[in-house]
Write a protein that holds these residues in place. Structure first.
Motif, short mmCIF file in Angstrom:
data_model
loop_
_atom_site.label_atom_id
_atom_site.label_comp_id
_atom_site.label_asym_id
_atom_site.label_seq_id
_atom_site.Cartn_x
_atom_site.Cartn_y
_atom_site.Cartn_z
N ALA A 232 0.83 -1.20 0.00
CA ALA A 232 0.00 0.00 0.00
C ALA A 232 0.87 1.26 0.00
N PRO A 233 0.40 2.29 -0.69
CA PRO A 233 1.11 3.56 -0.59
C PRO A 233 1.15 3.96 0.89
N GLY A 234 2.24 4.46 1.33
CA GLY A 234 2.35 4.86 2.73
C GLY A 234 2.81 3.74 3.65
N SER A 235 3.02 2.52 3.11
CA SER A 235 3.47 1.40 3.95
C SER A 235 4.94 1.53 4.31
N GLY A 236 5.66 2.34 3.54
CA GLY A 236 7.09 2.48 3.78
C GLY A 236 7.93 1.58 2.91
N TYR A 237 7.29 0.82 2.01
CA TYR A 237 8.04 -0.07 1.14
C TYR A 237 8.77 0.73 0.07
N VAL A 238 10.03 0.38 -0.16
CA VAL A 238 10.84 0.98 -1.21
C VAL A 238 11.20 -0.13 -2.19
N GLU A 239 10.90 0.07 -3.47
CA GLU A 239 11.18 -0.95 -4.49
C GLU A 239 12.63 -1.39 -4.41
N GLY A 240 12.85 -2.70 -4.44
CA GLY A 240 14.18 -3.25 -4.37
C GLY A 240 14.69 -3.48 -2.96
N THR B 211 1.13 -3.00 6.65
CA THR B 211 0.71 -1.61 6.90
C THR B 211 1.88 -0.69 7.20
N GLY B 212 3.01 -1.25 7.58
CA GLY B 212 4.15 -0.41 7.89
C GLY B 212 5.45 -1.17 7.84
N ILE B 213 6.49 -0.49 7.36
CA ILE B 213 7.83 -1.05 7.33
C ILE B 213 8.77 -0.06 8.00
N ASP B 214 9.35 -0.49 9.10
CA ASP B 214 10.32 0.32 9.84
C ASP B 214 11.71 -0.21 9.48
N THR B 215 12.35 0.46 8.53
CA THR B 215 13.66 0.00 8.05
C THR B 215 14.70 0.04 9.15
N GLN B 216 14.71 1.12 9.91
CA GLN B 216 15.71 1.25 10.99
C GLN B 216 15.51 0.18 12.06
N GLY B 217 14.26 -0.05 12.46
CA GLY B 217 13.96 -1.06 13.48
C GLY B 217 13.84 -2.47 12.93
N ARG B 218 13.94 -2.60 11.58
CA ARG B 218 13.81 -3.89 10.91
C ARG B 218 12.54 -4.64 11.33
N LYS B 219 11.41 -3.90 11.24
CA LYS B 219 10.12 -4.46 11.68
C LYS B 219 9.05 -4.15 10.64
N ILE B 220 8.19 -5.15 10.41
CA ILE B 220 7.05 -5.01 9.50
C ILE B 220 5.79 -5.21 10.32
N THR B 221 4.81 -4.35 10.12
CA THR B 221 3.52 -4.52 10.81
C THR B 221 2.46 -4.93 9.78
N LEU B 222 1.51 -5.74 10.25
CA LEU B 222 0.45 -6.26 9.40
C LEU B 222 -0.92 -5.79 9.87
#
Length: 123
Positions: free
Chosen positions: A10-18, A69-80
């Motif tokens: 989803a837009p706003g999830s924090g996902y970056v292609e690649g 719903t969210g990707i925290d790159t620094q914390g290496r955590k994904i929320t669903l």
């Protein structure tokens, strides 16, 4: 969520292609379910394979990208946008070949698409 959107971040999830999400911790709305073992996108059906460790007797679950719903790159955590029970009750993932099987993936997408909307927390 429309079924075609269940396979896209989803837009706003924090996902970056690649971006490589392997090893990230995965948390449902009510607690951690495991970590990302791998990512795949056969037939345009992007998903994560989550290793649940001992929580579900060592089995893995397949989670469509649209549930993220969210990707925290620094914390290496994904929320669903689902609960631990929702993830546990998803169609059983048994073999690696299922991650490429359109029929199995469609069944998984339909399951997650029918879940009731949940309040989400940020990653």
């Amino acid at each position: 969520m429309a079924i075609d959107r269940i396979w896209s971040y989803a837009p706003g999830s924090g996902y970056v292609e690649g971006q490589d999400l392997t090893g990230f911790t995965v948390a449902a709305t009510d607690g951690t379910i495991g970590h990302v073992d791998r990512e795949a996108a056969p037939h345009g059906m992007r998903h994560l394979v989550v290793d649940t460790g001992v929580w579900v007797f060592g089995r893995s679950v397949l989670v469509p990208a649209g549930v993220v719903t969210g990707i925290d790159t620094q914390g290496r955590k994904i929320t669903l946008a689902c609960t631990r029970a929702d993830a546990k009750a998803a169609p059983r993932f048994q073999t690696d070949s299922e991650t490429r099987d359109r029929e199995y993936l469609t069944t998984v997408g339909d399951y997650y698409d029918r879940l009731p909307p949940r309040a989400t927390t940020s990653a």
